[in-house]
Design an enzyme around this catalytic site. Sequence first.
Site, PDB file in Angstrom:
ATOM      1  N   LYS A 167     -16.100  12.710  16.768  1.00  0.00           N
ATOM      2  CA  LYS A 167     -14.874  12.005  17.145  1.00  0.00           C
ATOM      3  C   LYS A 167     -14.525  12.457  18.554  1.00  0.00           C
ATOM      4  O   LYS A 167     -14.917  13.560  18.979  1.00  0.00           O
ATOM      5  CB  LYS A 167     -13.751  12.401  16.168  1.00  0.00           C
ATOM      6  CG  LYS A 167     -12.637  11.401  16.062  1.00  0.00           C
ATOM      7  CD  LYS A 167     -12.888  10.339  15.014  1.00  0.00           C
ATOM      8  CE  LYS A 167     -11.741   9.370  14.929  1.00  0.00           C
ATOM      9  NZ  LYS A 167     -11.890   8.382  13.871  1.00  0.00           N
TER      10      LYS A 167
ATOM     11  N   GLY B 239       2.002  -0.710   5.311  1.00  0.00           N
ATOM     12  CA  GLY B 239       1.473  -0.903   6.665  1.00  0.00           C
ATOM     13  C   GLY B 239       0.623  -2.150   6.793  1.00  0.00           C
ATOM     14  O   GLY B 239      -0.460  -2.230   6.217  1.00  0.00           O
TER      15      GLY B 239
ATOM     16  N   GLY C  12      -1.047  -3.486   9.418  1.00  0.00           N
ATOM     17  CA  GLY C  12      -1.691  -3.433  10.730  1.00  0.00           C
ATOM     18  C   GLY C  12      -2.993  -4.206  10.729  1.00  0.00           C
ATOM     19  O   GLY C  12      -3.178  -5.152   9.962  1.00  0.00           O
TER      20      GLY C  12
HETATM   21  P1  NAD Z   1      -2.692  -0.167  12.842  1.00  0.00           P
HETATM   22  O1  NAD Z   1      -2.095   0.763  13.830  1.00  0.00           O
HETATM   23  O2  NAD Z   1      -3.182  -1.500  13.297  1.00  0.00           O
HETATM   24  O3  NAD Z   1      -1.653  -0.459  11.647  1.00  0.00           O
HETATM   25  C1  NAD Z   1      -0.755   0.457  11.141  1.00  0.00           C
HETATM   26  C2  NAD Z   1       0.455  -0.339  10.634  1.00  0.00           C
HETATM   27  O4  NAD Z   1       1.335   0.546   9.982  1.00  0.00           O
HETATM   28  C3  NAD Z   1       1.238  -1.006  11.759  1.00  0.00           C
HETATM   29  O5  NAD Z   1       1.524  -2.346  11.407  1.00  0.00           O
HETATM   30  C4  NAD Z   1       2.515  -0.172  11.837  1.00  0.00           C
HETATM   31  O6  NAD Z   1       3.637  -0.927  12.275  1.00  0.00           O
HETATM   32  C5  NAD Z   1       2.655   0.285  10.394  1.00  0.00           C
HETATM   33  N1  NAD Z   1       3.457   1.482  10.200  1.00  0.00           N
HETATM   34  C6  NAD Z   1       3.665   2.531  11.030  1.00  0.00           C
HETATM   35  N2  NAD Z   1       4.469   3.436  10.441  1.00  0.00           N
HETATM   36  C7  NAD Z   1       4.771   2.952   9.215  1.00  0.00           C
HETATM   37  C8  NAD Z   1       5.553   3.428   8.138  1.00  0.00           C
HETATM   38  N3  NAD Z   1       6.212   4.601   8.196  1.00  0.00           N
HETATM   39  N4  NAD Z   1       5.627   2.686   7.023  1.00  0.00           N
HETATM   40  C9  NAD Z   1       4.987   1.508   6.937  1.00  0.00           C
HETATM   41  N5  NAD Z   1       4.234   0.998   7.936  1.00  0.00           N
HETATM   42  C10 NAD Z   1       4.134   1.708   9.060  1.00  0.00           C
HETATM   43  O7  NAD Z   1      -3.849   0.648  12.130  1.00  0.00           O
HETATM   44  P2  NAD Z   1      -5.088   0.075  11.306  1.00  0.00           P
HETATM   45  O8  NAD Z   1      -6.249  -0.075  12.215  1.00  0.00           O
HETATM   46  O9  NAD Z   1      -4.645  -1.061  10.471  1.00  0.00           O
HETATM   47  O10 NAD Z   1      -5.414   1.333  10.379  1.00  0.00           O
HETATM   48  C11 NAD Z   1      -4.571   1.674   9.292  1.00  0.00           C
HETATM   49  C12 NAD Z   1      -5.004   3.016   8.708  1.00  0.00           C
HETATM   50  O11 NAD Z   1      -6.356   2.916   8.274  1.00  0.00           O
HETATM   51  C13 NAD Z   1      -4.969   4.181   9.701  1.00  0.00           C
HETATM   52  O12 NAD Z   1      -4.643   5.356   8.998  1.00  0.00           O
HETATM   53  C14 NAD Z   1      -6.410   4.266  10.191  1.00  0.00           C
HETATM   54  O13 NAD Z   1      -6.730   5.574  10.621  1.00  0.00           O
HETATM   55  C15 NAD Z   1      -7.151   3.903   8.923  1.00  0.00           C
HETATM   56  N6  NAD Z   1      -8.489   3.344   9.167  1.00  0.00           N
HETATM   57  C16 NAD Z   1      -8.619   2.225   9.932  1.00  0.00           C
HETATM   58  C17 NAD Z   1      -9.902   1.697  10.148  1.00  0.00           C
HETATM   59  C18 NAD Z   1     -10.105   0.456  10.966  1.00  0.00           C
HETATM   60  O14 NAD Z   1     -11.211  -0.113  10.935  1.00  0.00           O
HETATM   61  N7  NAD Z   1      -9.097  -0.018  11.683  1.00  0.00           N
HETATM   62  C19 NAD Z   1     -11.029   2.323   9.566  1.00  0.00           C
HETATM   63  C20 NAD Z   1     -10.840   3.453   8.763  1.00  0.00           C
HETATM   64  C21 NAD Z   1      -9.562   3.958   8.577  1.00  0.00           C
END
Ligand code: NAD
Length: 356
Positions: free
Chosen positions: A80, A184, A186
Site C-alpha cells: 500500500k 454509506g 459511496g
Molecule cells: P466512498 O468514499 O466512495 O464512499 C463512502 C460513503 O460513505 C460516502 O458516500 C460518504 O458520504 C459516506 N459516509 C461517510 N461517513 C459516513 C457515516 N458516518 N455514516 C454513513 N455514511 C458515511 O468509498 P467507497 O469506495 O465506496 O468505499 C467504501 C468502503 O469500502 C471503504 O471503507 C473502502 O475502504 C472499502 N473498499 C472499497 C473498495 C473499492 O473498490 N472502492 C474496495 C475494497 C474496500
Amino acid sequence: MSVFSHKDFDHHEDVHFHHDPATGLKAIVAVHNTSRGPALGGCRMFAYQSDEEALSDVLRLSRGMSYKSAMANLPLGGGKSVIIGDPSAMKTPALLQAMGKFVHSLGGQYIAAEDSGTSVPDIEQMGSMTPHVAGIQSKLDVDGNPVSGDPSPSTAYGVFVGIKAAVQHKLQRDLNGVKVAIQGLGNVGMYLAQYLADAGAKLTVCDINEEKLNMAKLRWNANIVSVEDIFAADVDVFAPCAMGGAINDQTLPQIKATVIAGAANNQLAEKHHDQAVLERGILYAPDYVINAGGIIDVSYEGPEYSAKKARTHIDGIGDTLAEIFERSDATGQPTELLANKIAEERLQLRTPEHSL
Ligand code: NAD
C-alpha cells in the site's frame, strides 16, 4: 518514530519513505509480503495529522492487502502507499508524477492503484512515469458495456455475492424480501444497493450526503435513517460500506441484524470483536474476503482482459465465505480468525492460478 518495533510492523518486507522538495511530495510505500507476487495495493492521499499516523495506516493497510490477495487466490502480494497531504489542496499533476517516479524506483515490487483520495485520472498521471500502476484500463464489462478502470463496481458485485452466501448460510433463503441496511452510499454502496434491489431486497440506508439519500429514495424506495440509527435498524443484514471501525463496543449491542457483510475495510474496531460478534449469534463475513472483487478484477487487467473470467473469479468469493462459515460452525471459532489462519497458510505458498 519507530519502524521495526512499530506495533503494526508485523513482518513487513520493506518500507520506503520518499520526499520530493520540488512538489512537496511526502510519501510512504509499505510492502508487506511478496511471496505470491508483486505487492498490489491502493495509493491513499490523506491529510494525516502526523508521520506516525501515516505510517500506522500504511502498515495496517499493506498487511491487509497480503491477506486479501491470498484469500482471493491471486498471484499478488500485499502493499500500500500513502501520500501525506490534503488531496483537495495539494494534489497537482507534478506531485502525482513525482509519486509515479517513486513507485518506478521500486522496480515493480509495488503496483499502485486507486484508494481514498486518488482517482483513475490520478493513477493515470502516475502511470505517465511508470508502468507499475493498475486500475486504469478502460474495458467492456460482462454485459459488453464500456467501463473505466475504477474497481468499485466489481467490489460491489463481490459484496453482493458474499451477502447472498451469508444469507443462504444463516437464514437459508435467497435475497428476495431480505432486509438490508447499507451504511454509506459511496462508489461501492450505490452499486451494491442496485444489485440488492434487483434481487428483491428491501433497503434501509444512511449517508452524510443528502443528495445520495434522495437518489436512494427515488430509485429503490429505500428507508432512510440517520447515521446514528443505522445500527439499530430492524434488518436481517448490516452492510458497512463507509469507514472502518463500524463494529465496536458502542455499536455492537445495538445491532439487530444476524448477518454483517459489507465493503468497508477494518470493520471490526478491535481484534476481540470477532469473538463478540460470534457470541451475539451474528454471522460476520470477514471484510477482506468479501471486498476483494475490485482487486480480483484489477488483477486481470491487460491486453487479454476477459470480464467473464474476472466475474467467475469474483463469484468464488461466495464459495470461500461458505467454507469459512462451515468451518466456523464446526469449530466454534470466529470467522475472521479462521480467515486469517487460511490466509497465513497461503502466504507461505506460491500457487498463482493465473498470470498477470
Ligand atoms: P466512498 O468514499 O466512495 O464512499 C463512502 C460513503 O460513505 C460516502 O458516500 C460518504 O458520504 C459516506 N459516509 C461517510 N461517513 C459516513 C457515516 N458516518 N455514516 C454513513 N455514511 C458515511 O468509498 P467507497 O469506495 O465506496 O468505499 C467504501 C468502503 O469500502 C471503504 O471503507 C473502502 O475502504 C472499502 N473498499 C472499497 C473498495 C473499492 O473498490 N472502492 C474496495 C475494497 C474496500
